[in-house]
Enzyme design. Structure first.
Site, mmCIF file in Angstrom:
data_model
loop_
_atom_site.group_PDB
_atom_site.id
_atom_site.type_symbol
_atom_site.label_atom_id
_atom_site.label_comp_id
_atom_site.label_asym_id
_atom_site.label_seq_id
_atom_site.Cartn_x
_atom_site.Cartn_y
_atom_site.Cartn_z
ATOM 1 N NE ARG A 125 -3.537 -2.292 2.756
ATOM 2 C CZ ARG A 125 -3.231 -3.453 3.328
ATOM 3 N NH1 ARG A 125 -2.019 -3.629 3.844
ATOM 4 N NH2 ARG A 125 -4.123 -4.426 3.398
ATOM 5 C CE LYS A 176 -6.363 -1.208 4.834
ATOM 6 N NZ LYS A 176 -7.680 -1.450 4.190
ATOM 7 C CG HIS A 229 -5.444 0.886 -3.406
ATOM 8 N ND1 HIS A 229 -4.608 1.266 -2.375
ATOM 9 C CD2 HIS A 229 -6.153 -0.170 -2.932
ATOM 10 C CE1 HIS A 229 -4.825 0.482 -1.336
ATOM 11 N NE2 HIS A 229 -5.732 -0.396 -1.639
ATOM 12 N NE ARG A 275 -3.247 -3.358 -1.573
ATOM 13 C CZ ARG A 275 -2.661 -4.197 -0.727
ATOM 14 N NH1 ARG A 275 -1.351 -4.317 -0.721
ATOM 15 N NH2 ARG A 275 -3.387 -4.918 0.108
ATOM 16 C CG HIS A 326 -6.117 -8.731 0.916
ATOM 17 N ND1 HIS A 326 -6.358 -8.982 -0.422
ATOM 18 C CD2 HIS A 326 -6.005 -7.375 1.017
ATOM 19 C CE1 HIS A 326 -6.394 -7.845 -1.085
ATOM 20 N NE2 HIS A 326 -6.189 -6.858 -0.240
ATOM 21 C CE1 TYR A 365 -6.511 -6.062 -6.935
ATOM 22 C CE2 TYR A 365 -6.635 -7.389 -4.945
ATOM 23 C CZ TYR A 365 -6.481 -6.164 -5.565
ATOM 24 O OH TYR A 365 -6.297 -5.040 -4.807
#
Length: 302
Positions: free
Chosen positions: A149, A173, A246, A249, A272, A281
């Protein structure tokens, strides 16, 4: 409204301390819940115990009237659900007024990505004769080479790069850490920038910094600053396409999957928590699908 602000303060502390949520997540929840508080004030609701399902439905209908997307409404409803779950658990209310409400069905979202020819044009546009040019190339190579990110890129420390193993240690995150590998192109760009361009940029500030990427004054670059870098690369490449951080990414994940990478590995690389976040994706080009079909199905081959 009586008591709301105090519950909001406690909930923010809970998210930060107990849930270890990222600052971006906390700010998003806070913004959503403050907007709901404004709605309650407009409806002259005096106490948190007077909030019921009908009132929440009215709030959601107003959001739709304001042309918010289903995705945005779903997120705001999730914010409310977590907030009232916390209050119910702490004994502030007897029943969560949001718990039985269903999230509106979201529109299908397919992330935008660069085709290989387009990403190559960006690399060609990055000149490396100046300190900022070397930095820009290193940023682009790292974003595309690792899929991290933009916030993770801006927050990367020099001592988190292991050139012997070609990996970086990323804080994602929820402050979760993960190792991400990078390739030769990113390695070469990073080494040149760290040995040349970064040294010159650091001399401008006169102060030490642990961050890899610096702005033109020698201070740590911000995620917004990286967005400016990417916009400049698009402009220098004379491309008419839109870019957002993004998107690179998305490109990283899409290109990996199109070349045969498995979904679980891509999930781990992206950081994730849930596989469902990675499954967006799994779109591939029609040509790729046709090639796979022709090469794999017995009745497709002559």
């Amino acid at each position: 409204m009586t008591g709301y602000e105090e519950w909001l303060r406690q909930y923010m502390e809970y998210l930060q301390i107990e849930k270890n949520a990222s600052s971006n997540t906390i700010q998003m929840y806070k913004r959503d819940l403050e907007e709901f508080e404004q709605f309650l004030q407009q409806e002259v609701i005096q106490s948190i115990v007077h909030i019921d399902m009908g009132l929440v439905r009215l709030y959601l209908s107003q959001l739709y009237d304001n042309s918010l997307s289903r995705r945005s409404v779903s997120r705001k409803l999730s914010s409310l659900r977590g907030f009232f779950r916390f209050i119910e658990r702490e004994g502030g209310i007897e029943k969560n007024p949001v718990m039985e409400m269903h999230l509106p069905k979201e529109n299908k979202y397919i992330p935008q990505f660069f085709y290989e020819e387009e990403i190559n044009e960006l690399f060609k546009a990055a000149e490396t004769s100046t300190p900022l040019g070397q930095r820009n190339m290193a940023i682009l190579e790292l974003l595309y080479g690792t899929g991290i990110r933009v916030s993770e890129c801006a927050g990367l420390d020099v001592d988190r790069i292991d050139f012997s193993l070609s990996t970086i240690l990323v804080t994602g995150k929820g402050r979760k850490e993960r190792y991400v590998p990078f390739g030769e192109y990113a390695k070469n760009a990073l080494e040149r920038y760290l040995n040349e361009g970064r040294v010159q940029l650091l001399n401008k500030s006169g102060t030490a910094s642990s961050k890899v990427f610096l702005n033109n004054r020698g201070h740590p670059i911000t995620p917004r600053g990286i967005r400016v870098v990417l916009d400049k690369l698009v402009k220098d490449a004379a491309m008419t396409i839109d870019i957002h951080p993004h998107k690179i990414r998305h490109t990283f994940a899409t290109h990996l999957l199109n070349e045969g990478a498995d979904l679980r590995s891509v999930q781990e690389l992206l950081g994730h928590d849930h596989l469902s976040s990675t499954q967006i994706y799994t779109h591939v080009s029609k040509d790729r699908l046709k090639d796979v079909y022709r090469n794999s199905h017995p009745r497709a081959r002559k």
